[in-house]
Design an enzyme around this catalytic site. Sequence first.
Site, short mmCIF file in Angstrom:
data_model
loop_
_atom_site.label_atom_id
_atom_site.label_comp_id
_atom_site.label_asym_id
_atom_site.label_seq_id
_atom_site.Cartn_x
_atom_site.Cartn_y
_atom_site.Cartn_z
N GLU A 31 -60.65 12.56 3.69
CA GLU A 31 -61.44 12.48 4.91
C GLU A 31 -61.74 11.01 5.21
O GLU A 31 -62.06 10.26 4.30
CB GLU A 31 -62.77 13.23 4.77
CG GLU A 31 -63.42 13.43 6.13
CD GLU A 31 -64.72 14.25 6.09
OE1 GLU A 31 -65.12 14.74 7.13
OE2 GLU A 31 -65.30 14.37 5.00
N HIS A 59 -75.34 19.97 -0.64
CA HIS A 59 -74.69 19.56 0.61
C HIS A 59 -73.20 19.93 0.59
O HIS A 59 -72.69 20.54 1.53
CB HIS A 59 -74.88 18.05 0.77
CG HIS A 59 -74.21 17.44 1.95
ND1 HIS A 59 -74.90 17.08 3.08
CD2 HIS A 59 -72.91 17.12 2.19
CE1 HIS A 59 -74.05 16.56 3.96
NE2 HIS A 59 -72.84 16.56 3.43
N GLU A 60 -72.52 19.57 -0.48
CA GLU A 60 -71.08 19.85 -0.52
C GLU A 60 -70.81 21.35 -0.59
O GLU A 60 -69.88 21.85 0.03
CB GLU A 60 -70.41 19.12 -1.69
CG GLU A 60 -70.65 17.61 -1.75
CD GLU A 60 -70.38 16.86 -0.45
OE1 GLU A 60 -69.56 17.34 0.36
OE2 GLU A 60 -71.01 15.80 -0.22
N HIS A 65 -70.88 22.87 2.74
CA HIS A 65 -69.67 22.61 3.51
C HIS A 65 -68.57 23.64 3.27
O HIS A 65 -67.65 23.76 4.09
CB HIS A 65 -69.06 21.26 3.11
CG HIS A 65 -69.59 20.06 3.83
ND1 HIS A 65 -69.74 20.02 5.20
CD2 HIS A 65 -69.97 18.84 3.39
CE1 HIS A 65 -70.19 18.81 5.55
NE2 HIS A 65 -70.34 18.08 4.46
N GLU A 118 -71.48 17.62 9.34
CA GLU A 118 -72.38 16.83 8.49
C GLU A 118 -73.86 17.10 8.76
O GLU A 118 -74.66 17.11 7.83
CB GLU A 118 -72.06 15.34 8.63
CG GLU A 118 -70.65 14.97 8.14
CD GLU A 118 -70.40 15.33 6.67
OE1 GLU A 118 -71.36 15.68 5.98
OE2 GLU A 118 -69.23 15.30 6.26
N ALA A 171 -69.83 12.04 -2.33
CA ALA A 171 -69.10 13.24 -2.73
C ALA A 171 -68.24 13.71 -1.57
O ALA A 171 -68.45 13.29 -0.43
CB ALA A 171 -70.05 14.34 -3.15
N MET A 172 -67.29 14.60 -1.86
CA MET A 172 -66.37 15.07 -0.82
C MET A 172 -66.09 16.55 -1.00
O MET A 172 -65.71 17.00 -2.08
CB MET A 172 -65.06 14.25 -0.90
CG MET A 172 -64.00 14.70 0.07
SD MET A 172 -64.55 14.50 1.79
CE MET A 172 -63.71 15.89 2.56
N GLU A 173 -66.21 17.28 0.12
CA GLU A 173 -66.19 18.74 0.09
C GLU A 173 -64.81 19.38 0.08
O GLU A 173 -64.61 20.40 0.74
CB GLU A 173 -66.99 19.25 1.29
CG GLU A 173 -66.34 19.03 2.68
CD GLU A 173 -66.73 17.74 3.37
OE1 GLU A 173 -67.10 16.77 2.67
OE2 GLU A 173 -66.67 17.69 4.60
N1 BES Z 1 -67.76 14.64 4.01
C1 BES Z 1 -68.61 13.73 3.34
C2 BES Z 1 -67.85 12.69 2.54
C3 BES Z 1 -67.35 11.53 3.38
C4 BES Z 1 -68.22 10.52 3.73
C5 BES Z 1 -66.04 11.45 3.77
C6 BES Z 1 -67.76 9.46 4.49
C7 BES Z 1 -65.58 10.40 4.53
C8 BES Z 1 -66.45 9.40 4.89
C9 BES Z 1 -69.54 14.45 2.37
O1 BES Z 1 -69.79 15.77 2.68
C10 BES Z 1 -70.85 13.75 2.45
O2 BES Z 1 -71.50 13.88 3.45
N2 BES Z 1 -71.22 13.00 1.42
C11 BES Z 1 -72.42 12.21 1.41
C12 BES Z 1 -73.46 12.79 0.52
C13 BES Z 1 -74.33 13.78 1.22
C14 BES Z 1 -75.31 14.41 0.27
C15 BES Z 1 -75.06 13.21 2.38
C16 BES Z 1 -72.04 10.84 0.91
O3 BES Z 1 -70.94 10.70 0.40
O4 BES Z 1 -72.84 9.93 1.03
ZN ZN Z 2 -71.09 16.13 4.21
#
Ligand code: BES
Ligand code: ZN
Length: 859
Positions: free
Chosen positions: A136, A305-306, A309, A328, A270-272
Site C-alpha cells: 500500500e 485497527h488492522e 480493516h 482509515e 502496521a499493514m492490513e
Molecule cells: N493501511 C495502513 C498502513 C499504511 C500507512 C500504508 C501508510 C501505507 C501508508 C494501516 O492500516 C495503518 O493505518 N497503520 C497505522 C497504524 C494505525 C493504528 C493508525 C500506521 O502505520 O501508523
Molecule cells: Zn489503517
Amino acid sequence: MRRAKADAYRLPRQVLPVRYDLRLEPDLMAATFAGHETITVAVSRPTETIILNAVELEITSATIENGKGRSRRAAIGLDEPAERCRLTFPSAISTGTWTLSLSFQGRLNDKLRGFYRSTYKDASGATQVVAATQFEATDARRAFPCWDEPDCKAVFATTLVIDPALTAVSNTRIVSERREAGKKVLQFADTMTMSTYLVAFIIGEIIATPPTMVGKTPLRLWCVPGKQHLAKFGQEIASFSLKFFEDYYGLPYPGDKLDLLAIPDFASGAMENLGAITFRENALLVDAQAATHAELERIADVVAHENAHMWFGDLVTMSWWNGLWLNEAFATFAEMLAVDAWKPVWRRWTTFGVSRAVAMIVDGLHSSRPIEYPVRAPKDADAMFDTLTYEKGASVLRMLEQHLGPAVFRNGIRDYLKRHAYGNADTKDLWVSLGRAAKQPVPTLMNGWIFKPGYPLVTVSLGKNGRLRLAQHRFTYLRKTKGGRAGGAGRWCIPIQLRVATAGKSGSRRVLMTGATLQVKLPKRADLILVNEGGHGFYRVRYEPALLKRLLRLVPDGLAPIERFNLINDAWASAVAGLMPPAEYLDMTRSFTGDRDKNVWAVLLESIHTLHRIMEPARRPAFEALVRGRIGPAAADLGWAPRAGEDDLAKQLRGDLLRALGTVGNDRDTQARAAELYAEYGKHPASVDPNVLPAIVAVLAHAGDAARYAEFAEQYRTAATPQEERRYLYALASFQSTDLLARTLEKTITGEFRTQDAPYMVRMVLMNVVGRELAWEFVKKNWDAMDRLYPKQGLRRMCEGIVGLTTPALERDVRTFFRERKIDLGGKTLAQYLEQLRIAVALGERAGKALDRHLGDGR
Ligand code: BES
Ligand code: ZN
C-alpha cells in the site's frame, strides 16, 4: 474524480485481471527474486496492447493464449516514470478470457516498500535477512506486474520457492509443500477476490506462537527468533478484537487464518494485508509487565485497527485513493470501539480527544483539505495517509454515530458491508446504507464534513430575552489578508449537544445547527451552559466571558474529563489564533492545576512545550520557573511511586508530569532524584514503576553529559524489548548539548539507526531548541542522501520537524530551501507544515513580551 481516460495514472479498462497465479523465488542473500505469473484476464474490447503496472522489474517474456490456437508473444515496453509496462501483440486480442504469462526479475530493495529486505542480528551476532512486502498504496507493482489499482480486484494464488531452512507466510493457508531441486515449494490457498495492495509474503527464519482459535480462525503471532516471549499481550488483543468485530459487523472473518507478523524493518506502524498483517516490532511485541500504559495502548490500538480493516478495507475497499478515509477513518473509529470494549478503564474515547485535537490543528489551516480529496499520482495517494484522513475522519464518524445512535449506526455499517462485500464502494454508498438504517438522509448532514475543508468555531453568548445565541464561523489560526475571506467561509450542519443546569439540576439537549446562527430557548435562571456535552463534536466553542467564568468554577469535578479537555484545548487554540491573549491563557491554566486527568494535562504540557520553543532564549529561565509552578504541585502530589488501587491512567500521568518537570521545567531536584532512582533501577529493576522509568530516561537525557550519552547509546544497542529500544533511541535526540546532538544526527545517515527510525530522530532534533539549527543545517546538507535512504513516508514526516524552527530567520531559510529545491511532499503536506511554522512564529512575536508579567513572578 477525473474520467479514467484523461488520467495518465489510471489503467485502461478493456482488459482486467480475474486471477493471478503467482510464483516467486527470492534469494535473500543475493537480495534478488525471480518471478513468473499467469494472469487470467477478461478482455471486453479487442485490443493489440495491454497496459499494466510494473516498476523496477525486468520483464523477460510476455505471452498470451486462450486455449484456442497458439500462444502469442508480446513486445514489452517499460515506462519507468509512469510505472507501467505496455505489451504489444502482433494482432488484436479478441474479447473473452485469456491467460497472460509473464516472467520477470527484481531486487529485494532496502526502502521498505514493494518486495524488500529487512535485517536483524541473531543470538550469535550474525546478520540475518527477512524478505517482506509492503504494497500500500501503489507498490505491488514493484513485486509483480499487475493492475495495481484498488478496484481491480482478483484472486491471488501464490507459490513461494524458498530455501528449505526458512519459513514463509502469505495471505492464506499453505495447501501443499514439496521439494524441488533442493528448494522448498510452498503453495498457498486461493485468496478471496481482493485488491493488489493487500497481497503479502514474508520469508525468513521466523517463528510463530501456537495458534489460538477464534471461532474457526487460527490466530498466530510471528517474530524473529528470541522474541516469542513478547507475543502474549498482542495475541490477547488480537483474539479479542477479531471476535469483537465478527459480532459488530455481523459477518464472519473473511480469511482462512490470521497471522500477525513483527518485521524488524517496517516503514509505518502496521499493514492490513488480508490474513498476514505486518507490524513494526514495537507495535506488536511487548513485555506487558515492563511497559507503560501508553505503550500498551499503542499496541492494542494498532492490532485492533488492522483487524478492523479485514472487513472495512479488505472485504469492502474504496474505489480509489480519494476515498481512503472509508478505510482509515473507519478502522480508526473501530479501533476505539474495540479497545474501549476490551479495557473500559482506559477510557479510550476520552483519550481519543487528544487525536481529535491534532486533527483540529491541521484542519484549522488555510492549507487544510477536505477529507475526501482528488488523487492522481502515487505521491498524492501517499500524502492521503494523514491526520485528516485518520483522526478527522474517525471524529466525524463518531459524531455521526452519536447523533444517529450506536445501534442504528452499526446496522448501517452491516448493510454497507453486506452489499459491497468483495467489491468497492464510495462515500455515497456509505451514506445510502447509513441512511437506510437511520431512516433519514445522511448527505445533507455529512457532506460538509467530508467534502469541505475546515470546521466551525461556535460562539456562545446569552441574548436578551434569555435565549442562548450560537453562531458558527470557520475556525482558522491565521486571518487571511489579501483576497481571502476572514475565516468566515463555510457553514456546517452541526449536531450540538448542550448541558443546561438550573438550580443545581442539569439536563441535556440536542439541537441541529444548520444556519449561521441559532437561538435556543433556555429555562429561567440557567446557571450553567455547556456546549458540546460529551465532547463528540468536531468543532470548537468560544464562550462569552461570563459563561466561561462559570464553567471554570466547575473545574475539575463538575465537568467530565473530555469536557475539561475541550475547554482548555479550545482556549489554547484561541490563544494560538490570536483570539485570546497568551497571558489570559496562562491565567486560565491555573484553574487546571488541580486536575488529575492525563488528557487535560496533555494539553497543558503541549502548550508549555510550544511556548518554550518560541520563547527567546533570554526569557527561557523565567518561563521554566513558571512551568515548575504549574506542574510542581501535581507532580509532588503524585510522587514517584504508584499508590495502592491506582489505575493505569494515573500511573501514566505521573510519568508525564515528572518528565515535563525534569525537561521543560528543568527542575534540578527532579533531575537529581531521577539519577538516584536510575542507579537504583540498575541494581533492582523492579524498584521503579514501568510508567516512571521512561520519564527518568528522558529527564536524564535532558540533563545528561557525554558519559550518559555513551551509556544510553549502549542501552539502545542492547535493549531487551522494542519499547526499551525506542526509549533509549529517542533519548539520544533529547540531550541539550550540540556536540552530542551532532553525534545523533550523524547516526541518521550512517546506518547506525534503522531507516524506519532515522527520519523521526531528525525530526526530534529539529524540534529540540538546542539542536534545531544544527539539525536544519544537517538536513540541508544531506537532503539527497536522506531522500535516497529513507522510506518515503519517513522523509515526509521528518519534514514536519520544520514546525520547530520558530525564528523569523529560520522560517525564511526554510521557505527558500524548499522553494529552490522544488521539493514536493505530495498533496498539501508541505504547505501545511509551512503554515504551521508561520503560526508558531507569529505567536512568538505576540507572546514574548505579553508574558513578562507572568515570567516575572513565576505565577
Ligand atoms: N493501511 C495502513 C498502513 C499504511 C500507512 C500504508 C501508510 C501505507 C501508508 C494501516 O492500516 C495503518 O493505518 N497503520 C497505522 C497504524 C494505525 C493504528 C493508525 C500506521 O502505520 O501508523
Ligand atoms: Zn489503517
